[in-house]
Design a protein around this motif. Structure first.
Motif, PDB file in Angstrom:
ATOM      1  N   ASP A 275      74.901 -81.126  41.570  1.00  0.00           N
ATOM      2  CA  ASP A 275      75.161 -80.667  40.200  1.00  0.00           C
ATOM      3  C   ASP A 275      75.097 -81.783  39.167  1.00  0.00           C
ATOM      4  O   ASP A 275      75.196 -81.525  37.961  1.00  0.00           O
ATOM      5  CB  ASP A 275      76.548 -80.000  40.118  1.00  0.00           C
ATOM      6  CG  ASP A 275      76.593 -78.682  40.880  1.00  0.00           C
ATOM      7  OD1 ASP A 275      75.517 -78.077  41.067  1.00  0.00           O
ATOM      8  OD2 ASP A 275      77.697 -78.277  41.299  1.00  0.00           O
ATOM      9  N   LEU A 276      74.954 -83.035  39.619  1.00  0.00           N
ATOM     10  CA  LEU A 276      74.901 -84.146  38.671  1.00  0.00           C
ATOM     11  C   LEU A 276      73.624 -84.079  37.839  1.00  0.00           C
ATOM     12  O   LEU A 276      72.548 -83.743  38.356  1.00  0.00           O
ATOM     13  CB  LEU A 276      74.948 -85.490  39.406  1.00  0.00           C
ATOM     14  CG  LEU A 276      76.204 -85.786  40.254  1.00  0.00           C
ATOM     15  CD1 LEU A 276      76.076 -87.150  40.909  1.00  0.00           C
ATOM     16  CD2 LEU A 276      77.460 -85.707  39.401  1.00  0.00           C
ATOM     17  N   ALA A 277      73.751 -84.445  36.571  1.00  0.00           N
ATOM     18  CA  ALA A 277      72.583 -84.406  35.672  1.00  0.00           C
ATOM     19  C   ALA A 277      71.620 -85.550  35.958  1.00  0.00           C
ATOM     20  O   ALA A 277      70.450 -85.496  35.576  1.00  0.00           O
ATOM     21  CB  ALA A 277      73.047 -84.462  34.221  1.00  0.00           C
ATOM     22  N   VAL A 278      72.098 -86.625  36.603  1.00  0.00           N
ATOM     23  CA  VAL A 278      71.257 -87.791  36.885  1.00  0.00           C
ATOM     24  C   VAL A 278      71.049 -87.906  38.385  1.00  0.00           C
ATOM     25  O   VAL A 278      71.959 -87.646  39.172  1.00  0.00           O
ATOM     26  CB  VAL A 278      71.892 -89.083  36.322  1.00  0.00           C
ATOM     27  CG1 VAL A 278      71.726 -89.156  34.817  1.00  0.00           C
ATOM     28  CG2 VAL A 278      73.370 -89.191  36.684  1.00  0.00           C
ATOM     29  N   ARG A 305      83.777 -82.132  35.529  1.00  0.00           N
ATOM     30  CA  ARG A 305      82.704 -81.476  36.283  1.00  0.00           C
ATOM     31  C   ARG A 305      81.591 -80.987  35.350  1.00  0.00           C
ATOM     32  O   ARG A 305      80.408 -81.219  35.593  1.00  0.00           O
ATOM     33  CB  ARG A 305      83.284 -80.308  37.089  1.00  0.00           C
ATOM     34  CG  ARG A 305      82.249 -79.589  37.945  1.00  0.00           C
ATOM     35  CD  ARG A 305      82.874 -78.487  38.784  1.00  0.00           C
ATOM     36  NE  ARG A 305      83.753 -79.032  39.794  1.00  0.00           N
ATOM     37  CZ  ARG A 305      84.998 -78.641  40.008  1.00  0.00           C
ATOM     38  NH1 ARG A 305      85.541 -77.701  39.262  1.00  0.00           N
ATOM     39  NH2 ARG A 305      85.727 -79.174  40.970  1.00  0.00           N
ATOM     40  N   GLU A 306      81.971 -80.312  34.277  1.00  0.00           N
ATOM     41  CA  GLU A 306      80.980 -79.777  33.331  1.00  0.00           C
ATOM     42  C   GLU A 306      80.198 -80.906  32.655  1.00  0.00           C
ATOM     43  O   GLU A 306      78.988 -80.812  32.465  1.00  0.00           O
ATOM     44  CB  GLU A 306      81.679 -78.916  32.270  1.00  0.00           C
ATOM     45  CG  GLU A 306      82.200 -77.593  32.819  1.00  0.00           C
ATOM     46  CD  GLU A 306      83.090 -76.852  31.828  1.00  0.00           C
ATOM     47  OE1 GLU A 306      83.298 -77.379  30.700  1.00  0.00           O
ATOM     48  OE2 GLU A 306      83.572 -75.754  32.180  1.00  0.00           O
ATOM     49  N   SER A 307      80.897 -81.985  32.300  1.00  0.00           N
ATOM     50  CA  SER A 307      80.247 -83.100  31.607  1.00  0.00           C
ATOM     51  C   SER A 307      79.285 -83.854  32.513  1.00  0.00           C
ATOM     52  O   SER A 307      78.238 -84.329  32.070  1.00  0.00           O
ATOM     53  CB  SER A 307      81.297 -84.056  31.040  1.00  0.00           C
ATOM     54  OG  SER A 307      82.124 -83.390  30.110  1.00  0.00           O
ATOM     55  N   LEU A 308      79.619 -83.966  33.796  1.00  0.00           N
ATOM     56  CA  LEU A 308      78.719 -84.628  34.747  1.00  0.00           C
ATOM     57  C   LEU A 308      77.398 -83.876  34.882  1.00  0.00           C
ATOM     58  O   LEU A 308      76.347 -84.479  35.147  1.00  0.00           O
ATOM     59  CB  LEU A 308      79.377 -84.744  36.125  1.00  0.00           C
ATOM     60  CG  LEU A 308      80.483 -85.787  36.271  1.00  0.00           C
ATOM     61  CD1 LEU A 308      81.170 -85.654  37.632  1.00  0.00           C
ATOM     62  CD2 LEU A 308      79.936 -87.199  36.098  1.00  0.00           C
ATOM     63  N   SER A 309      77.422 -82.575  34.688  1.00  0.00           N
ATOM     64  CA  SER A 309      76.198 -81.782  34.839  1.00  0.00           C
ATOM     65  C   SER A 309      75.421 -81.633  33.524  1.00  0.00           C
ATOM     66  O   SER A 309      74.263 -81.230  33.538  1.00  0.00           O
ATOM     67  CB  SER A 309      76.522 -80.401  35.410  1.00  0.00           C
ATOM     68  OG  SER A 309      77.318 -79.669  34.507  1.00  0.00           O
ATOM     69  N   SER A 310      76.051 -81.995  32.393  1.00  0.00           N
ATOM     70  CA  SER A 310      75.368 -81.801  31.098  1.00  0.00           C
ATOM     71  C   SER A 310      74.894 -83.104  30.459  1.00  0.00           C
ATOM     72  O   SER A 310      74.300 -83.097  29.386  1.00  0.00           O
ATOM     73  CB  SER A 310      76.310 -81.089  30.114  1.00  0.00           C
ATOM     74  OG  SER A 310      77.442 -81.896  29.814  1.00  0.00           O
ATOM     75  N   PHE A 311      75.119 -84.231  31.125  1.00  0.00           N
ATOM     76  CA  PHE A 311      74.792 -85.549  30.564  1.00  0.00           C
ATOM     77  C   PHE A 311      73.290 -85.763  30.437  1.00  0.00           C
ATOM     78  O   PHE A 311      72.521 -85.400  31.318  1.00  0.00           O
ATOM     79  CB  PHE A 311      75.398 -86.630  31.471  1.00  0.00           C
ATOM     80  CG  PHE A 311      75.037 -88.033  31.090  1.00  0.00           C
ATOM     81  CD1 PHE A 311      75.499 -88.598  29.917  1.00  0.00           C
ATOM     82  CD2 PHE A 311      74.232 -88.805  31.923  1.00  0.00           C
ATOM     83  CE1 PHE A 311      75.176 -89.897  29.571  1.00  0.00           C
ATOM     84  CE2 PHE A 311      73.906 -90.112  31.599  1.00  0.00           C
ATOM     85  CZ  PHE A 311      74.379 -90.665  30.415  1.00  0.00           C
ATOM     86  N   LYS A 312      72.885 -86.343  29.318  1.00  0.00           N
ATOM     87  CA  LYS A 312      71.479 -86.743  29.115  1.00  0.00           C
ATOM     88  C   LYS A 312      71.426 -88.269  29.189  1.00  0.00           C
ATOM     89  O   LYS A 312      72.105 -88.958  28.435  1.00  0.00           O
ATOM     90  CB  LYS A 312      70.974 -86.291  27.739  1.00  0.00           C
ATOM     91  CG  LYS A 312      70.913 -84.773  27.578  1.00  0.00           C
ATOM     92  CD  LYS A 312      69.621 -84.219  28.162  1.00  0.00           C
ATOM     93  CE  LYS A 312      69.434 -82.758  27.797  1.00  0.00           C
ATOM     94  NZ  LYS A 312      70.434 -81.858  28.376  1.00  0.00           N
ATOM     95  N   ASN A 313      70.611 -88.809  30.095  1.00  0.00           N
ATOM     96  CA  ASN A 313      70.573 -90.255  30.319  1.00  0.00           C
ATOM     97  C   ASN A 313      69.935 -90.994  29.150  1.00  0.00           C
ATOM     98  O   ASN A 313      69.230 -90.423  28.323  1.00  0.00           O
ATOM     99  CB  ASN A 313      69.825 -90.578  31.620  1.00  0.00           C
ATOM    100  CG  ASN A 313      70.208 -91.942  32.178  1.00  0.00           C
ATOM    101  OD1 ASN A 313      70.984 -92.682  31.579  1.00  0.00           O
ATOM    102  ND2 ASN A 313      69.663 -92.279  33.330  1.00  0.00           N
ATOM    103  N   VAL A 314      70.177 -92.288  29.129  1.00  0.00           N
ATOM    104  CA  VAL A 314      69.669 -93.175  28.084  1.00  0.00           C
ATOM    105  C   VAL A 314      68.136 -93.248  28.143  1.00  0.00           C
ATOM    106  O   VAL A 314      67.530 -93.104  29.210  1.00  0.00           O
ATOM    107  CB  VAL A 314      70.291 -94.586  28.284  1.00  0.00           C
ATOM    108  CG1 VAL A 314      69.889 -95.181  29.618  1.00  0.00           C
ATOM    109  CG2 VAL A 314      69.932 -95.517  27.158  1.00  0.00           C
ATOM    110  N   SER A 315      67.519 -93.464  26.988  1.00  0.00           N
ATOM    111  CA  SER A 315      66.065 -93.667  26.947  1.00  0.00           C
ATOM    112  C   SER A 315      65.690 -94.904  27.763  1.00  0.00           C
ATOM    113  O   SER A 315      66.467 -95.848  27.865  1.00  0.00           O
ATOM    114  CB  SER A 315      65.594 -93.878  25.505  1.00  0.00           C
ATOM    115  OG  SER A 315      65.786 -92.708  24.755  1.00  0.00           O
TER     116      SER A 315
END
Length: 452
Positions: A275-278, A305-315
């Motif tokens: 479920d991790l975004a990264v 939990r919700e934030s770990l799945s919604s994170f957008k990584n750095v450019s």
């Protein structure tokens, strides 16, 4: 404790970049007589900020008389201690500190400091992402975005998440983060540490040197360099290890492909790795560190939990650019050392056409040989001198080619790649032979891909 305003002491700042100008503005607001000196050319935007604030400055020179009359000097992290003017300041007995040290004296906020050879930017941004929904006055600064000093000046924060480089930590003496995170340690910047790895390791550990038993130190228990150092150099902080290799009696670990936390015999599940975004093992570790910080400051488990799945990584860090003719193009320009590139090669699951090269910082490419043999079908060298890369991987891959511009490199990678492949820019080197910065290199990559 928050420091009172100065009794017109003189603050001299070396370097008029983001940290230097932020320090100048904060110093003036706190009653210092401020002077800024930059041996290089000051960017127009920074010069304008100093002019508008009526702060005297000089560009492309150092006036010794002006500088050596300082009560305290704040040095840009990019300036080595061995340069002549810094040596003269130190010989005069004038304190030389970093912007982090200076700014921390003017805030009572809870400080979370994050350092490491790799992963510190992602971990800092991810930590900020986990905290932002439940902490109203949150600042994310340091080696990323606004300087810490500017942030302290412009907003009253209850919590700061600071990305800290070893160069910034070299100039701290009283600075004490309540929560310190050390993501990993691998050889980097050894030219600044007399080519002694132990000096670089000691620099990273300055993040915990002032911590007390009421503070927390979060670290990678899988990192032999860190664990060995801790065996011989105890920290007063409460240690919280994380691991993806084994279950821990206390700390954060993996179990049934889920991130688990165990404190005082209470085990709880934080999130499934899927479920991790990264993606990638290194990002699982970054998520563990960020989630631990969030737990310590009282963020709810559901929010974590919700934030770990919604994170957008750095450019520029494993950044998906485009998919063209079923070939993925990934921008990992921020990978400026072997370890960062190792993580990138490990994270990509499909056959790779690898764009690599630049200013070598003493790289040992043999560390990548296993992954290259397993995953890389073609190498496109992008640097002024590619001989070391070619020598390391000749015979390991089908195609090795040299290029001198990003457009040429992307075009060559496009020709080598086939349906289902990934073209990965992960240079393992600094960018200054052909580009202004790793950001410029990454931006040129994205533009070249879009123009295919």
């Amino acid at each position: 404790m928050k420091k009172e305003e100065s009794n017109t002491k003189k603050l001299v700042i070396l370097g008029a970049g983001e940290s230097g100008v932020g320090t100048a503005l904060l110093g003036k607001a706190k009653g210092y007589e401020v002077f800024v000196s930059d041996f290089g050319k000051i960017k127009q935007g920074y010069a304008e900020q100093l002019t508008q604030a009526n702060i005297p400055f000089e560009s492309e020179k150092h006036t010794e008389k002006e500088i050596l009359s300082a009560s305290v000097v704040v040095k840009s992290p990019g300036i080595p201690e061995k340069v002549s003017i810094v040596q003269k300041i130190m010989n005069e007995g004038i304190p030389v500190i970093s912007e982090i040290e200076f700014a921390s004296e003017y805030t009572n906020a809870t400080i979370i400091g994050i350092t490491g050879s790799n992963g510190k930017t992602t971990t800092t941004l991810l930590t900020g992402h986990l905290l932002q929904n439940e902490i109203e006055n949150l600042g994310v600064a340091g080696n990323i975005g606004d300087s810490f000093a500017k942030s302290v000046l412009e907003q009253e924060c209850s919590h700061y998440v600071l990305e800290l480089s070893s160069f910034q930590l070299d100039g701290v003496f009283q600075f004490t983060p309540h929560i310190a995170v050390l993501t990993n340690i691998t050889p980097d910047h050894l030219d600044r540490y007399e080519y002694k790895f132990e000096n670089y390791v000691a620099s990273k550990f300055r993040i915990t040197m002032n911590q007390s038993s009421e503070d927390f130190f979060i670290y990678d228990a899988d990192d032999e360099i860190i664990t060995r150092y801790l065996e011989n150099n105890k920290t007063k902080a409460q240690c919280i290890p994380f691991s993806i290799q084994r279950e821990l009696e206390q700390g954060v670990y993996l179990k049934n492909k889920a991130i688990m936390m165990r404190f005082n015999e209470n085990e709880e599940k934080i999130a499934q790795v899927s479920d991790l975004a990264v993606s990638g093992k290194h990002n699982t570790k970054n998520a563990m560190a960020a989630a631990t910080v969030a737990k310590l400051v009282g963020i709810r488990k559901q929010t974590i939990r919700e934030s770990l799945s919604s994170f957008k990584n750095v450019s520029h860090r494993l950044e998906e650019v485009l998919k063209i003719k079923n070939v993925h193009y990934i921008n990992d320009s921020k990978a400026t050392n072997i370890n960062a590139t190792y993580y990138a090669l490990e994270a990509v699951k499909k056959p790779i056409v690898w764009i690599v090269g630049g200013v070598d910082k003493g790289n040992d490419y043999s560390e990548l040989l296993g992954l290259v043999n397993e995953k890389v079908k073609g190498i496109v060298c992008l640097g002024v001198d590619n001989s070391k890369i070619i020598k390391a991987f000749q015979g390991s891959v089908e195609h090795i080619t040299e290029t001198q511009s990003m457009q040429e490199a992307v075009r060559m990678a496009y020709q080598i790649s086939e349906r289902g492949d990934t073209v990965l820019l992960s240079p393992a080197c600094a960018s200054f032979d052909l580009f202004k910065s790793y950001e410029d290199r990454g931006d040129q990559f994205k533009e070249a891909v879009r123009n295919l």
